[in-house]
Each structure stands twice: as C-alpha cells, then as structure tokens.
Motif scaffolding. Structure first.
Motif, short mmCIF file in Angstrom:
data_model
loop_
_atom_site.label_atom_id
_atom_site.label_comp_id
_atom_site.label_asym_id
_atom_site.label_seq_id
_atom_site.Cartn_x
_atom_site.Cartn_y
_atom_site.Cartn_z
N GLN A 53 0.83 -1.20 0.00
CA GLN A 53 0.00 0.00 0.00
C GLN A 53 0.86 1.25 0.00
OE1 GLN A 53 -2.55 -0.55 3.38
NE2 GLN A 53 -3.88 -1.98 2.31
N LYS A 54 1.96 1.24 0.74
CA LYS A 54 2.85 2.39 0.78
C LYS A 54 3.48 2.63 -0.59
CE LYS A 54 6.89 4.26 3.21
NZ LYS A 54 6.83 5.41 2.39
N ILE A 55 3.89 1.57 -1.27
CA ILE A 55 4.47 1.71 -2.61
C ILE A 55 3.45 2.32 -3.55
CG2 ILE A 55 5.25 0.38 -4.61
CD1 ILE A 55 6.61 -1.55 -2.59
N TYR A 56 2.20 1.86 -3.49
CA TYR A 56 1.15 2.37 -4.38
C TYR A 56 0.87 3.85 -4.10
CZ TYR A 56 -3.36 2.93 -6.62
OH TYR A 56 -4.39 3.38 -7.39
N VAL A 57 0.79 4.22 -2.83
CA VAL A 57 0.51 5.62 -2.47
C VAL A 57 1.67 6.52 -2.85
CG1 VAL A 57 0.18 7.17 -0.51
CG2 VAL A 57 -1.16 5.09 -0.66
N ASP A 58 2.89 6.07 -2.63
CA ASP A 58 4.07 6.88 -2.94
C ASP A 58 4.21 7.15 -4.43
OD1 ASP A 58 4.67 7.12 -0.30
OD2 ASP A 58 6.26 5.61 -0.30
N LYS A 59 3.70 6.26 -5.28
CA LYS A 59 3.76 6.48 -6.73
C LYS A 59 2.93 7.71 -7.12
CE LYS A 59 4.42 1.81 -8.46
NZ LYS A 59 3.77 0.69 -9.19
N LYS A 60 1.80 7.90 -6.46
CA LYS A 60 0.89 8.98 -6.81
C LYS A 60 1.08 10.23 -5.95
CE LYS A 60 -2.59 5.91 -8.54
NZ LYS A 60 -3.37 6.33 -9.65
N LEU A 61 2.00 10.17 -5.01
CA LEU A 61 2.21 11.30 -4.10
C LEU A 61 2.95 12.43 -4.82
CD1 LEU A 61 1.97 12.26 -1.14
CD2 LEU A 61 4.26 11.37 -0.80
N ILE A 62 2.40 13.63 -4.69
CA ILE A 62 3.03 14.81 -5.26
C ILE A 62 3.39 15.74 -4.10
CG2 ILE A 62 2.68 16.82 -6.73
CD1 ILE A 62 0.56 15.17 -8.24
N GLU A 63 4.66 16.03 -3.98
CA GLU A 63 5.12 16.94 -2.93
C GLU A 63 4.77 18.37 -3.33
OE1 GLU A 63 6.57 16.41 0.05
OE2 GLU A 63 6.32 14.25 -0.21
N ARG A 64 4.08 19.07 -2.48
CA ARG A 64 3.73 20.47 -2.74
C ARG A 64 4.22 21.33 -1.59
NH1 ARG A 64 -2.51 19.50 -4.46
NH2 ARG A 64 -2.09 18.27 -6.29
N HIS A 65 4.97 22.34 -1.94
CA HIS A 65 5.45 23.31 -0.95
C HIS A 65 5.18 24.70 -1.50
CE1 HIS A 65 7.43 20.17 1.33
NE2 HIS A 65 7.93 19.71 0.17
N PHE A 66 4.68 25.58 -0.66
CA PHE A 66 4.40 26.94 -1.06
C PHE A 66 5.13 27.89 -0.12
CE2 PHE A 66 0.55 24.44 -2.06
CZ PHE A 66 0.60 24.55 -3.44
N GLU A 67 5.56 28.99 -0.68
CA GLU A 67 6.24 30.02 0.10
C GLU A 67 5.22 31.06 0.57
OE1 GLU A 67 9.43 29.79 0.88
OE2 GLU A 67 9.57 27.95 -0.32
N ILE A 68 5.54 31.75 1.64
CA ILE A 68 4.67 32.81 2.14
C ILE A 68 4.65 33.94 1.11
CG2 ILE A 68 4.38 34.55 3.95
CD1 ILE A 68 5.59 32.50 5.87
N GLY A 69 3.45 34.42 0.78
CA GLY A 69 3.29 35.47 -0.21
C GLY A 69 3.03 34.95 -1.61
N GLU A 70 3.17 33.67 -1.82
CA GLU A 70 2.95 33.07 -3.13
C GLU A 70 1.46 32.98 -3.42
OE1 GLU A 70 4.85 29.24 -5.47
OE2 GLU A 70 4.85 29.30 -3.30
#
Length: 136
Positions: A53-70
């Motif tokens: 399950q972890k392998i399946y979820v990690d395939k579709k995981l998209i890391e999103r990071h936003f900066e303050i003011g963006e």
C-alpha cells in the motif's frame, strides 16, 4: 461438560497453561507452536500488505510546498463551501477559484490563505486543495 470436552475428550487448552508448560493436554507444545506460527505468519502478511500500500501511495504522491506570499488557486468541495462560489450549474463552475495569497504555513501539510472578508469558511487548507498559480 463443555462441548469441547465432549467432542475431544479433554478440556480446551488454556494459553496460560501452555505458556507455563503446566498443561496435561496432549500435544500442548504443538498447539502452542502452531498458535505462534499462525501469529507470526499473520504479522508478516500484514507487514507485506502495508508495504504494498505504501508503494502504491508513494507512486501517486506529489510533494507540494508553497512560500509565504505566493499565489495559489483553491479547490473547494461543491457540497460544503458555497460562500466563495458563484451560482449556476455545478458542472460548469470552475474547479479552482481565483488566486489567493499564502499567509503562513500551518503544520506540515496545511496553509493559511488570505481569503475575502465576506467568505464564511475557515482559511486553513490542506495542500491537496491548493495549486500553484503560474504566470501571474
């Protein structure tokens, strides 16, 4: 007489008796070993399923990071938040709403947005509801 004793001719084995080897039940060590083998196999199967399950979820995981003011676009649940939405046919409404400014990061995966003053929804959203506004 218990149904177990009537069927097998001896009382059901107690795990306490088996653990301390004080049982007069025939093959008590075999029963204890079989129970331990079953428990070990179940733990291994559970760990294997969790890894899959972890392998399946990690395939579709998209890391999103936003900066303050963006600036980010906001996706809202159609049946919950209606104060920012315009009236009309649901399927013709936009999926993401106008770009809002990120005020601060709340926790590891949530961001506070600078919403309109007349909006009546909470201003902290999970990263899955946000999309970076490009070209603005």
């Amino acid at each position: 007489m218990t149904p177990f004793r009537a069927l097998y001719g001896y009382d059901a084995p107690s795990f306490i008796d088996l653990a301390f080897d004080q049982s007069n039940v025939p093959k008590s060590r075999d029963v204890l070993q079989e129970c331990q083998d079953i428990l070990k196999a179940r733990k291994e199967n559970l760990q294997c399923a969790q890894n899959q399950q972890k392998i399946y979820v990690d395939k579709k995981l998209i890391e999103r990071h936003f900066e303050i003011g963006e600036l980010v676009y906001l996706r809202l649940q159609p049946y919950r938040q209606s104060s920012l939405k315009r009236s009309g046919v649901e399927k013709l409404k936009p999926r993401f709403y106008e770009p809002y400014q990120v005020v601060r990061k709340v926790g590891a995966v949530a961001y506070e947005l600078d919403l309109l003053t007349e909006s009546i929804i909470h201003n902290v959203f999970h990263v899955s509801c946000l999309k970076k506004a490009l070209g603005l």
